[in-house]
Design an enzyme around this catalytic site. Structure first.
Site, PDB file in Angstrom:
ATOM      1  N   TRP A 160      30.724 -20.257 -17.258  1.00  0.00           N
ATOM      2  CA  TRP A 160      29.962 -20.408 -18.501  1.00  0.00           C
ATOM      3  C   TRP A 160      28.936 -19.275 -18.598  1.00  0.00           C
ATOM      4  O   TRP A 160      28.223 -18.997 -17.611  1.00  0.00           O
ATOM      5  CB  TRP A 160      29.261 -21.776 -18.479  1.00  0.00           C
ATOM      6  N   ASP A 241      28.526 -28.732 -11.499  1.00  0.00           N
ATOM      7  CA  ASP A 241      28.170 -28.796 -12.917  1.00  0.00           C
ATOM      8  C   ASP A 241      29.218 -29.643 -13.637  1.00  0.00           C
ATOM      9  O   ASP A 241      30.409 -29.335 -13.610  1.00  0.00           O
ATOM     10  CB  ASP A 241      28.115 -27.377 -13.517  1.00  0.00           C
ATOM     11  N   LYS A 282      28.312 -33.516 -24.646  1.00  0.00           N
ATOM     12  CA  LYS A 282      29.684 -33.512 -25.172  1.00  0.00           C
ATOM     13  C   LYS A 282      30.269 -34.921 -25.190  1.00  0.00           C
ATOM     14  O   LYS A 282      30.831 -35.352 -26.181  1.00  0.00           O
ATOM     15  CB  LYS A 282      30.590 -32.621 -24.320  1.00  0.00           C
TER      16      LYS A 282
HETATM   17  C1  LMR Z   1      29.568 -23.817 -24.670  1.00  0.00           C
HETATM   18  O1  LMR Z   1      29.987 -23.361 -23.604  1.00  0.00           O
HETATM   19  O2  LMR Z   1      29.948 -23.385 -25.766  1.00  0.00           O
HETATM   20  C2  LMR Z   1      28.599 -24.960 -24.655  1.00  0.00           C
HETATM   21  O3  LMR Z   1      28.299 -25.328 -23.369  1.00  0.00           O
HETATM   22  C3  LMR Z   1      27.421 -24.755 -25.514  1.00  0.00           C
HETATM   23  C4  LMR Z   1      26.451 -23.769 -24.972  1.00  0.00           C
HETATM   24  O4  LMR Z   1      25.256 -24.103 -24.921  1.00  0.00           O
HETATM   25  O5  LMR Z   1      26.832 -22.655 -24.592  1.00  0.00           O
END
Ligand code: LMR
Length: 432
Positions: A160, A241, A282
């Site tokens: 992420w 996570d 989510k």
């Molecule tokens: C994403 O990966 O799109 C979500 O977790 C929202 C974010 O805050 O990035």
């Protein structure tokens, strides 16, 4: 005030003003780049093309392309509206009730995980409410920076986009381990293991519990066993996570296989301590309510006490205490068997639609020049297409289709009204 006094004072304040502006160097503040995910939404909003599609941020949309409030959440809010009598602060790490709900939800699996129950009964889990998943990651990262002497945190490549920023800002040192190979659109498990084995002992290791973001490709149960063996051998500190619990199978209790393995190992003393960041953004659609948690499993109840006191000490000067509306919704839902099953069924409906959309997209993609099977195999909110940054940018500029540059599409933005336009655009962009 005498004229001479006035001029003296004015001169003084001008002097201090000019020296402040010199210190602040306002003209030298560089323009920061847009956020890799949220910046996509900003660009989408400014696009005037009526065919535009936002597949950037991981936030659920229904088949009409609209965000939803889960019906069970709405019901809980109605109850709160009539029953709530105050808006007092919650304690620094949230209410005891919220903490206990979260512990049971994640670790005890509604009385189905004897190991998790044991850890709870032994007072070995400290749980605190946080400002959703990002807040949870930041709190644990700050905590580890204070108390864990190895600052290296191993994160999967890719991960992420915000992980590295959170860890860097907290003073940790993120380093990548191999996770996925875009040339085969699959996990690179051999190199995943190798890169973990090559990493410094006692590093912190970030593992995604399920629905890996961005790839949607998870470890199998056997692969988890192998990784958790490496965690033991290398004496890593596991940081889990879990932002998409429920999105792999449609059932949040099904998706915590990895947590069950960890609670067992914690009881056996093989992985005596680990941390888990979790969010209801989510799986309950509580995005903007910013409601999540940090849980840390420690060796005994005594250590849990000092740990909790340090979490409070850390949180208080940052945001004092977490917001209450989201946690009250969760408390209300878990209070009533009927609402709880309604929520579980709402979640399963949401995940069902994502699975349908995923299958439809896979079916519509042109397989004459490339294999798209990975799209069908991935799980969760995202399709990790394997498209290059250049192809993603072409989709944006030529078709007003907004995914992130790493080739990720948030598939909840796909619906009956735009799927053909999307599939056709991808087919055109990837035509040989
Ligand atoms: C994403 O990966 O799109 C979500 O977790 C929202 C974010 O805050 O990035």
């Amino acid at each position: 005030m005498l004229k001479s006094q006035f001029t003296k004072q004015t001169r003084l304040s001008f002097r201090s003003l000019s020296s402040t502006s010199q210190l602040l160097k306002w003209n030298e503040i560089p323009l920061a780049p847009p956020d890799k995910i949220l910046g996509i939404t900003e660009a989408f909003i400014n696009d005037t093309n009526t065919k535009k599609i936002n597949l950037g941020v991981g936030a659920y949309r229904d088949n009409a392309g609209k965000p939803i409030i889960f019906p069970a959440v709405k019901k809980a809010e109605e109850i709160l509206l009539t029953k709530e009598t105050e808006k007092e602060y919650t304690p620094i790490v949230g209410s005891k009730k919220f903490q206990s709900i979260v512990k049971n939800f994640i670790f005890n699996n509604s009385n189905k995980d004897a190991n998790g129950k044991q850890l709870i009964d032994d007072g070995r889990i400290v749980t605190g409410q946080t400002i959703s998943g990002t807040g949870s990651l930041r709190v644990i990262a700050d905590f580890l920076n204070r108390f864990y002497s190895n600052k290296t945190i191993l994160v999967p490549k890719p991960t992420w986009a915000n992980h590295v920023a959170v860890f860097n800002d907290a003073g940790l040192k993120p380093e990548y381990y191999t996770y996925y190979d875009t040339s085969i659109n699959d996990l690179d498990f051999a190199n995943l293991k190798k890169s973990l084995l090559d990493a410094p002992n006692e590093s912190i290791v970030l593992l995604h519990a399920c629905c890996h973001n961005p790839t949607g490709m998870d470890l199998t149960s056997e692969q988890w066993d192998e990784i958790l063996q490496i965690v033991q051998d290398k004496q890593f500190f596991p940081l889990i996570d879990m932002a998409y619990q429920g999105f792999a199978s449609g059932d949040p209790y099904e998706d915590i296989g990895a947590i069950r393995k960890l609670t067992k190992l914690a009881n056996e003393g093989k992985i005596p301590t680990f941390a888990l960041c979790q969010s209801f953004a989510k799986n309950m659609g509580l995005y903007g309510e910013r409601t999540g948690s940090i849980s840390i499993v420690v060796e005994d109840a005594e250590k849990a006490k000092s740990l909790e006191s340090q979490l409070k000490k850390l949180v208080r000067p940052i945001y004092s205490s977490p917001p209450i509306h989201g946690s009250k919704i969760i408390e209300t839902i878990f209070d009533q068997e009927e609402l709880l099953s309604a929520w579980l069924s709402d979640l399963s409906t949401v995940v069902g639609r994502l699975n349908t959309v995923r299958a439809q997209l896979h079916q519509k993609l042109d397989k004459s020049s490339r294999n798209w099977d990975h799209i069908a195999r991935q799980r969760g909110m995202f399709a990790y297409s394997g498209l290059t940054a250049e192809q993603m940018q072409r989709l944006r500029s030529e078709y007003s289709i907004y995914g992130t540059d790493d080739g990720r599409f948030s598939i909840s933005g796909i619906n009956d009204g735009n799927i053909d336009y999307l599939a056709n655009a991808i087919n055109e962009i990837t035509k040989k």
